[in-house]
Design a protein around this motif. Structure first.
Motif, PDB file in Angstrom:
ATOM      1  N   UNK A   1     -18.972 -27.554 -29.456  1.00 46.15           N
ATOM      2  CA  UNK A   1     -18.038 -28.155 -28.498  1.00 46.15           C
ATOM      3  C   UNK A   1     -17.260 -29.295 -29.153  1.00 46.15           C
ATOM      4  N   UNK A   2     -16.006 -29.490 -28.717  1.00 44.90           N
ATOM      5  CA  UNK A   2     -15.179 -30.568 -29.249  1.00 44.90           C
ATOM      6  C   UNK A   2     -14.304 -31.157 -28.138  1.00 44.90           C
ATOM      7  N   UNK A   3     -13.673 -32.286 -28.439  1.00 39.32           N
ATOM      8  CA  UNK A   3     -12.899 -33.012 -27.428  1.00 39.32           C
ATOM      9  C   UNK A   3     -13.709 -34.190 -26.914  1.00 39.32           C
ATOM     10  N   UNK A   4     -13.185 -35.399 -27.065  1.00 38.85           N
ATOM     11  CA  UNK A   4     -13.969 -36.605 -26.789  1.00 38.85           C
ATOM     12  C   UNK A   4     -14.418 -36.687 -25.329  1.00 38.85           C
ATOM     13  N   UNK A   5     -13.561 -36.285 -24.386  1.00 38.86           N
ATOM     14  CA  UNK A   5     -13.939 -36.334 -22.967  1.00 38.86           C
ATOM     15  C   UNK A   5     -15.051 -35.332 -22.658  1.00 38.86           C
ATOM     16  N   UNK A   6     -14.930 -34.142 -23.249  1.00 37.86           N
ATOM     17  CA  UNK A   6     -15.931 -33.100 -23.032  1.00 37.86           C
ATOM     18  C   UNK A   6     -17.283 -33.529 -23.602  1.00 37.86           C
ATOM     19  N   UNK A  25     -27.244 -31.416 -27.775  1.00 39.64           N
ATOM     20  CA  UNK A  25     -28.464 -31.461 -28.583  1.00 39.64           C
ATOM     21  C   UNK A  25     -28.270 -32.277 -29.860  1.00 39.64           C
ATOM     22  N   UNK A  26     -27.028 -32.341 -30.337  1.00 34.32           N
ATOM     23  CA  UNK A  26     -26.694 -33.139 -31.521  1.00 34.32           C
ATOM     24  C   UNK A  26     -25.209 -33.456 -31.490  1.00 34.32           C
ATOM     25  N   UNK A  27     -24.876 -34.727 -31.717  1.00 34.83           N
ATOM     26  CA  UNK A  27     -23.472 -35.171 -31.712  1.00 34.83           C
ATOM     27  C   UNK A  27     -23.088 -35.585 -33.123  1.00 34.83           C
ATOM     28  N   UNK A  28     -21.951 -35.092 -33.590  1.00 42.44           N
ATOM     29  CA  UNK A  28     -21.445 -35.421 -34.928  1.00 42.44           C
ATOM     30  C   UNK A  28     -20.148 -36.199 -34.756  1.00 42.44           C
ATOM     31  N   UNK A  29     -20.091 -37.434 -35.285  1.00 42.23           N
ATOM     32  CA  UNK A  29     -18.939 -38.325 -35.118  1.00 42.23           C
ATOM     33  C   UNK A  29     -18.259 -38.519 -36.468  1.00 42.23           C
ATOM     34  N   UNK A  30     -16.930 -38.523 -36.486  1.00 49.58           N
ATOM     35  CA  UNK A  30     -16.172 -38.771 -37.722  1.00 49.58           C
ATOM     36  C   UNK A  30     -16.151 -40.267 -38.039  1.00 49.58           C
ATOM     37  N   UNK A  31     -16.162 -40.613 -39.317  1.00 49.11           N
ATOM     38  CA  UNK A  31     -16.247 -42.028 -39.717  1.00 49.11           C
ATOM     39  C   UNK A  31     -14.888 -42.719 -39.761  1.00 49.11           C
ATOM     40  N   UNK A  32     -13.784 -41.943 -39.747  1.00 50.80           N
ATOM     41  CA  UNK A  32     -12.453 -42.525 -39.980  1.00 50.80           C
ATOM     42  C   UNK A  32     -11.506 -42.313 -38.799  1.00 50.80           C
ATOM     43  N   UNK A  33     -12.036 -42.392 -37.589  1.00 50.62           N
ATOM     44  CA  UNK A  33     -11.190 -42.204 -36.394  1.00 50.62           C
ATOM     45  C   UNK A  33     -10.289 -43.427 -36.227  1.00 50.62           C
ATOM     46  N   UNK A  34      -9.045 -43.174 -35.913  1.00 46.12           N
ATOM     47  CA  UNK A  34      -8.071 -44.253 -35.731  1.00 46.12           C
ATOM     48  C   UNK A  34      -7.315 -44.032 -34.429  1.00 46.12           C
ATOM     49  N   UNK A  85     -10.361 -46.877 -33.646  1.00 45.56           N
ATOM     50  CA  UNK A  85     -11.825 -46.763 -33.605  1.00 45.56           C
ATOM     51  C   UNK A  85     -12.372 -46.832 -32.188  1.00 45.56           C
ATOM     52  N   UNK A  86     -11.580 -47.400 -31.244  1.00 48.15           N
ATOM     53  CA  UNK A  86     -12.036 -47.539 -29.849  1.00 48.15           C
ATOM     54  C   UNK A  86     -12.354 -46.188 -29.205  1.00 48.15           C
ATOM     55  N   UNK A  87     -11.784 -45.101 -29.752  1.00 48.52           N
ATOM     56  CA  UNK A  87     -12.006 -43.767 -29.177  1.00 48.52           C
ATOM     57  C   UNK A  87     -13.484 -43.379 -29.251  1.00 48.52           C
ATOM     58  N   UNK A  88     -14.155 -43.757 -30.348  1.00 48.58           N
ATOM     59  CA  UNK A  88     -15.550 -43.316 -30.552  1.00 48.58           C
ATOM     60  C   UNK A  88     -16.538 -44.466 -30.666  1.00 48.58           C
ATOM     61  N   UNK A  89     -16.078 -45.706 -30.523  1.00 50.38           N
ATOM     62  CA  UNK A  89     -16.959 -46.855 -30.796  1.00 50.38           C
ATOM     63  C   UNK A  89     -18.146 -46.930 -29.834  1.00 50.38           C
TER      64      UNK A  89
END
Length: 255
Positions: free
Chosen positions: A126-131, A142-151, A153-157
């Motif tokens: 699955x993908x999409x920050x809201x989803x 079951x497991x979340x994978x986050x990118x280190x270089x999101x710009x 950063x507030x989107x994933x902080x």
């Protein structure tokens, strides 16, 4: 008559081990010899986006970075990341072309008077920050994978704190472009597993335990560790000289 060849006397100095090649000094002044090729990168006027990237990278080193942002610099190690992407490649969603072909076949079957043959629900990542946020809140991820270089950063902080609160394992990987390639996009901020097939269950569980140990269990440690504060070579040298002078003056006063 043939010309007489006059043998020149070779000096003793040359015989001892002087080079066979004569020294040819070059001058690189105006109108002189052409200099060799060298790296002219420092003299290039780079595009503005390149300059901004480099300035940002320097600022992130120099300034004190709060723990909430600095934690994204701690990424998954190479061997674990390779295994993770190997598993993710098996759960890639269908492409736009594949979906179009599938829907066309279903539409033709319905138009011919038959019923559309629908198979089992596909198991995909699955993908999409809201989803993904909704999946974490309902504890379906079951497991979340986050990118280190999101710009920006507030989107994933907020995701690491939310994952820890809900007890969902998470990890930070390089990079958003690599995550985007998994789901047929240019970039992706975060991905999440919701289901795993039986054949991948053992490898997935092993990887999940390793990720939980390195990220979820170290959450408090990451939230106390500040980033940045690394000065340049010239500043470090100046500070060292200043400290040396200060120590010298103190020793002179005491002695």
């Amino acid at each position: 008559m043939p010309k007489k060849v006059v043998k020149q006397k070779v000096s003793a100095k040359k015989q001892e081990g002087a080079s066979l090649f004569s020294e040819n000094k070059r001058t690189f002044g105006i109108g002189g010899d052409l200099p060799g090729k060298r790296d002219l990168g420092r003299f290039v006027k780079w595009p503005k986006y390149v300059r901004l990237q480099r300035q940002k990278a320097v600022l992130m080193k120099r300034l004190k970075v709060p723990p909430a942002i600095a934690q994204f610099a701690n990424t998954l190690d190479k061997s674990s990341a390779t295994e993770l992407f190997r598993i993710m490649d098996k759960y890639r969603p269908e492409t736009r072309e594949a979906k179009k072909d599938r829907l066309t076949v279903e539409a033709e079957a319905i138009a011919g008077g038959g019923a559309a043959t629908k198979g089992p629900k596909p198991v995909v990542i699955k993908y999409g920050i809201n989803h993904i946020t909704a999946l974490i809140e309902t504890k379906k991820a079951k497991l979340v994978i986050i990118a280190h270089d999101v710009e920006p950063i507030e989107i994933v902080i907020f995701l690491p704190a939310l994952c820890r609160k809900m007890g969902v394992p998470y990890c930070v990987v390089k990079s958003k472009a690599r995550l985007g390639a998994v789901v047929h996009k240019k970039t992706a901020t975060a991905l999440a597993f919701t289901e795993i097939r039986k054949e991948d269950q053992a490898a997935f569980n092993k990887l999940k335990e390793s990720i939980k140990t390195n990220f979820n269990d170290r959450f408090v440690e990451f939230n106390r560790r500040w980033g940045g504060g690394i000065m340049g070579a010239k500043t470090v040298h100046k500070v060292a000289m200043y400290e040396k002078q200060k120590a010298k003056e103190l020793a002179a006063r005491q002695g």
